[in-house]
Design an enzyme around this catalytic site. Sequence first.
Site, PDB file in Angstrom:
ATOM      1  N   LYS A  22       0.841  -1.208   0.000  1.00 23.95           N
ATOM      2  CA  LYS A  22       0.000   0.000   0.000  1.00 23.95           C
ATOM      3  C   LYS A  22       0.876   1.258   0.000  1.00 23.95           C
ATOM      4  CE  LYS A  22      -1.688   1.698   4.034  1.00 23.95           C
ATOM      5  NZ  LYS A  22      -1.499   3.131   4.236  1.00 23.95           N
ATOM      6  N   ASN A  23       1.906   1.267   0.875  1.00 28.26           N
ATOM      7  CA  ASN A  23       2.689   2.490   1.054  1.00 28.26           C
ATOM      8  C   ASN A  23       3.710   2.706  -0.047  1.00 28.26           C
ATOM      9  OD1 ASN A  23       1.117   2.874   3.258  1.00 28.26           O
ATOM     10  ND2 ASN A  23       2.685   2.376   4.771  1.00 28.26           N
ATOM     11  N   ARG A  92      -5.613   9.959   3.724  1.00 27.13           N
ATOM     12  CA  ARG A  92      -4.674  10.876   4.350  1.00 27.13           C
ATOM     13  C   ARG A  92      -3.446  11.092   3.483  1.00 27.13           C
ATOM     14  NH1 ARG A  92      -4.273  13.036   7.851  1.00 27.13           N
ATOM     15  NH2 ARG A  92      -2.008  12.966   7.729  1.00 27.13           N
ATOM     16  N   CYS A 116      -6.519  12.592  12.070  1.00 23.45           N
ATOM     17  CA  CYS A 116      -6.264  11.157  11.967  1.00 23.45           C
ATOM     18  C   CYS A 116      -6.150  10.578  13.377  1.00 23.45           C
ATOM     19  CB  CYS A 116      -4.953  10.984  11.195  1.00 23.45           C
ATOM     20  SG  CYS A 116      -4.357   9.330  11.299  1.00 23.45           S
ATOM     21  N   ARG A 121      -1.270  15.172  12.243  1.00 27.11           N
ATOM     22  CA  ARG A 121      -0.451  14.759  11.101  1.00 27.11           C
ATOM     23  C   ARG A 121      -0.001  16.026  10.368  1.00 27.11           C
ATOM     24  NH1 ARG A 121      -1.650   9.304  10.008  1.00 27.11           N
ATOM     25  NH2 ARG A 121       0.132   9.190   8.607  1.00 27.11           N
ATOM     26  N   PRO A 122       0.931  16.787  10.963  1.00 31.17           N
ATOM     27  CA  PRO A 122       1.354  18.056  10.339  1.00 31.17           C
ATOM     28  C   PRO A 122       2.064  17.818   9.010  1.00 31.17           C
ATOM     29  CG  PRO A 122       2.816  17.470  12.132  1.00 31.17           C
ATOM     30  CD  PRO A 122       1.703  16.464  12.151  1.00 31.17           C
ATOM     31  N   ASP A 124       4.405  20.333   8.031  1.00 28.32           N
ATOM     32  CA  ASP A 124       5.417  21.409   8.051  1.00 28.32           C
ATOM     33  C   ASP A 124       6.722  21.007   7.377  1.00 28.32           C
ATOM     34  OD1 ASP A 124       5.452  19.631  10.332  1.00 28.32           O
ATOM     35  OD2 ASP A 124       7.099  20.838  11.121  1.00 28.32           O
ATOM     36  N   LEU A 125       7.125  19.744   7.499  1.00 36.67           N
ATOM     37  CA  LEU A 125       8.399  19.320   6.887  1.00 36.67           C
ATOM     38  C   LEU A 125       8.279  19.275   5.355  1.00 36.67           C
ATOM     39  CD1 LEU A 125       9.461  16.507   9.385  1.00 36.67           C
ATOM     40  CD2 LEU A 125      10.020  18.950   9.435  1.00 36.67           C
ATOM     41  N   ASP A 303       4.170   0.769  12.320  1.00 38.32           N
ATOM     42  CA  ASP A 303       2.987   0.072  11.800  1.00 38.32           C
ATOM     43  C   ASP A 303       2.905  -1.371  12.285  1.00 38.32           C
ATOM     44  OD1 ASP A 303       3.173   1.681   8.530  1.00 38.32           O
ATOM     45  OD2 ASP A 303       2.581   2.397  10.502  1.00 38.32           O
ATOM     46  N   ARG A 395      -8.935  -0.438   4.211  1.00 37.56           N
ATOM     47  CA  ARG A 395      -8.098   0.602   3.585  1.00 37.56           C
ATOM     48  C   ARG A 395      -6.759   0.028   3.149  1.00 37.56           C
ATOM     49  NH1 ARG A 395      -6.210   4.569   7.299  1.00 37.56           N
ATOM     50  NH2 ARG A 395      -4.740   4.742   5.596  1.00 37.56           N
TER      51      ARG A 395
HETATM   52  C1  EPZ Z   1       3.863   7.004   6.388  1.00 41.98           C
HETATM   53  O1  EPZ Z   1       3.034   8.023   6.921  1.00 41.98           O
HETATM   54  C2  EPZ Z   1       2.975   5.782   6.232  1.00 41.98           C
HETATM   55  N1  EPZ Z   1       1.875   6.078   5.318  1.00 41.98           N
HETATM   56  C3  EPZ Z   1       2.424   5.370   7.602  1.00 41.98           C
HETATM   57  O2  EPZ Z   1       1.698   4.182   7.400  1.00 41.98           O
HETATM   58  C4  EPZ Z   1       3.580   5.081   8.540  1.00 41.98           C
HETATM   59  O3  EPZ Z   1       3.069   4.776   9.811  1.00 41.98           O
HETATM   60  C5  EPZ Z   1       4.492   6.314   8.619  1.00 41.98           C
HETATM   61  O4  EPZ Z   1       4.938   6.676   7.288  1.00 41.98           O
HETATM   62  C6  EPZ Z   1       5.732   6.053   9.464  1.00 41.98           C
HETATM   63  O5  EPZ Z   1       6.455   4.982   8.954  1.00 41.98           O
HETATM   64  C7  EPZ Z   1       2.108   6.002   3.984  1.00 41.98           C
HETATM   65  O6  EPZ Z   1       3.214   5.752   3.532  1.00 41.98           O
HETATM   66  C8  EPZ Z   1       0.926   6.252   3.088  1.00 41.98           C
HETATM   67  P1  EPZ Z   1       5.738  10.431   8.587  1.00 41.98           P
HETATM   68  P2  EPZ Z   1       3.581   9.559   6.972  1.00 41.98           P
HETATM   69  O7  EPZ Z   1       5.644  11.672   7.784  1.00 41.98           O
HETATM   70  O8  EPZ Z   1       4.356   9.844   5.760  1.00 41.98           O
HETATM   71  C9  EPZ Z   1       5.649  13.722  11.977  1.00 41.98           C
HETATM   72  C10 EPZ Z   1      -0.049   2.722   7.686  1.00 41.98           C
HETATM   73  O9  EPZ Z   1      -0.372   2.151   8.720  1.00 41.98           O
HETATM   74  N2  EPZ Z   1       5.652  14.700  10.874  1.00 41.98           N
HETATM   75  O10 EPZ Z   1       6.984   9.610   8.545  1.00 41.98           O
HETATM   76  O11 EPZ Z   1       2.416  10.431   7.294  1.00 41.98           O
HETATM   77  C11 EPZ Z   1       4.319  12.993  12.083  1.00 41.98           C
HETATM   78  O12 EPZ Z   1       3.391  13.753  12.828  1.00 41.98           O
HETATM   79  C12 EPZ Z   1       0.282   4.175   7.717  1.00 41.98           C
HETATM   80  O13 EPZ Z   1       0.113   2.175   6.570  1.00 41.98           O
HETATM   81  C13 EPZ Z   1       5.810  16.055  11.171  1.00 41.98           C
HETATM   82  O14 EPZ Z   1       5.938  16.439  12.323  1.00 41.98           O
HETATM   83  O15 EPZ Z   1       4.532   9.465   8.240  1.00 41.98           O
HETATM   84  C14 EPZ Z   1       4.682  11.708  12.762  1.00 41.98           C
HETATM   85  O16 EPZ Z   1       4.703  11.912  14.157  1.00 41.98           O
HETATM   86  C15 EPZ Z   1      -0.080   4.792   9.026  1.00 41.98           C
HETATM   87  N3  EPZ Z   1       5.793  16.947  10.145  1.00 41.98           N
HETATM   88  C16 EPZ Z   1       6.099  11.433  12.260  1.00 41.98           C
HETATM   89  O17 EPZ Z   1       6.585  12.666  11.716  1.00 41.98           O
HETATM   90  C17 EPZ Z   1       5.642  16.566   8.837  1.00 41.98           C
HETATM   91  O18 EPZ Z   1       5.651  17.438   7.934  1.00 41.98           O
HETATM   92  C18 EPZ Z   1       6.166  10.361  11.183  1.00 41.98           C
HETATM   93  O19 EPZ Z   1       5.375  10.803  10.107  1.00 41.98           O
HETATM   94  C19 EPZ Z   1       5.483  15.188   8.555  1.00 41.98           C
HETATM   95  C20 EPZ Z   1       5.500  14.273   9.589  1.00 41.98           C
END
Ligand code: EPZ
Length: 414
Positions: A22-23, A92, A116, A121-122, A124-125, A303, A395
């Site tokens: 999926k990812n 999302r 979520c 789920r910011p 900002d990065l 996950d 999903r």
């Molecule tokens: C991806 O989400 C995956 N989703 C998630 O899988 C997975 O849990 C996550 O990566 C971590 O491995 C997809 O790939 C579609 P992140 P993503 O940006 O990209 C913070 C599932 O179960 N953050 O690595 O949203 C954020 O709040 C899903 O399949 C910021 O602060 O994850 C979180 O605490 C759930 N600012 C942490 O980083 C930002 O701009 C990790 O988020 C972006 C993220």
Amino acid sequence: MGAYWIEGGSPLRGELCIHGAKNSILPILAASILTGGVCELHNCPRISDVEAALQILEHLGCRTEAEGQCIRVDTYEAVSRPIGSAMTERMRAAIIFLGPLLARFGRAELSYPGGCALGERPIDLHLMGLRHMGASCDSGEEGVSCTMEQPRAGVIALPYPSVGATENLILAATACPGETVICNGAKEPEILDLVSFLRCCGAQILVQGSVYRIFGGNALHPCSYRIMPDRMEAVSYLAAAAATRGDISLTNVCPEHLTAVLHVLSRGGCEISRGQGKLRLRCDRLCAVSPIRTAPYDGFPTDAQAPIMAALACAKGVSVMEETVFSNRFLHVPALNDMGANIHASRRYAIIHGVRKLHGAMVEATDLRGGAALVIAALAAEGKSRIDKTEHIERGYQDFSGSLQSLGGKLTME
Ligand code: EPZ
């Protein structure tokens, strides 16, 4: 609104072929916008998040065709249009369209992805990195609107290895003439699958650990590509086999992507054998494993936390899990305790006192992996359970109930 009825107590036994990731398919579908032609994707999981991504592509003027595990996307006539909240709340990960739309059209507009269950789920990065590439991003109440008239190469250091931000920046950087360097990028295998797809489309990208070097500014062309196996689907079935003291073999799987999880399962007493694209797990009663700390790849994946917790609920001894990635990812704990588990969770830590047996209960899924955890616990429990809101599970898992039935699990869909 879907529900599963589950009669627990049967060990899972047999062989299962794992679907595509999926990812991985979600960012690759978004990336197809960069090619302006027909991409043919194989080993695609047929799950509701993919249907949602195809809906967004059609909203953007693309033509899509799905047949079994093959998806064709024609992005020749794509245009950049605002992606509204109805679509971003359904998926999302819609934020992943930001990078490719900016790269191809120089503008993009998205409503914020819905709140979520896992916590804030910011983005900002994502926006910080895009601004480094010359984008101007205006984030309002409802959503974000970005333009990138003069994309420019540069060096971007991510303060945290965000998966989605790394993907968006790689996608946007394909439009920046020269060499863009992303430091401290996420290293999840799904990102390398996206890079591999982009290279098939003619992109020049070098990867050195957490550093990505993208030589952008050249047009990309369509390609045919096979999506990698879903490591999280594999983890969920391995956890279900461990929880039910079963013996299962998985095919179309990459054991090398599961090292941290396999280490925990073998420490818990599972017998694990690996082959080329294959994995077998046999388990009597699990022993507790402590500490388990979630982390970016190649640490223990966030996950995997919920499915493995469900298996540890009946382990011998006390396990401790620390969730360091998301701020609110223990939502499945109350329902596990309703099934007789003895788990104490704060925002960051969960202490799992293994019990001899769980019992059936009526519970509700709260999110994708938490929902899978409830199914795993119900399969291990004595008696009947009903899991409500299984749309969360649909999903990210293709035919979850059918796959578990094929391993001897007693589930019926309501
Ligand atoms: C991806 O989400 C995956 N989703 C998630 O899988 C997975 O849990 C996550 O990566 C971590 O491995 C997809 O790939 C579609 P992140 P993503 O940006 O990209 C913070 C599932 O179960 N953050 O690595 O949203 C954020 O709040 C899903 O399949 C910021 O602060 O994850 C979180 O605490 C759930 N600012 C942490 O980083 C930002 O701009 C990790 O988020 C972006 C993220």
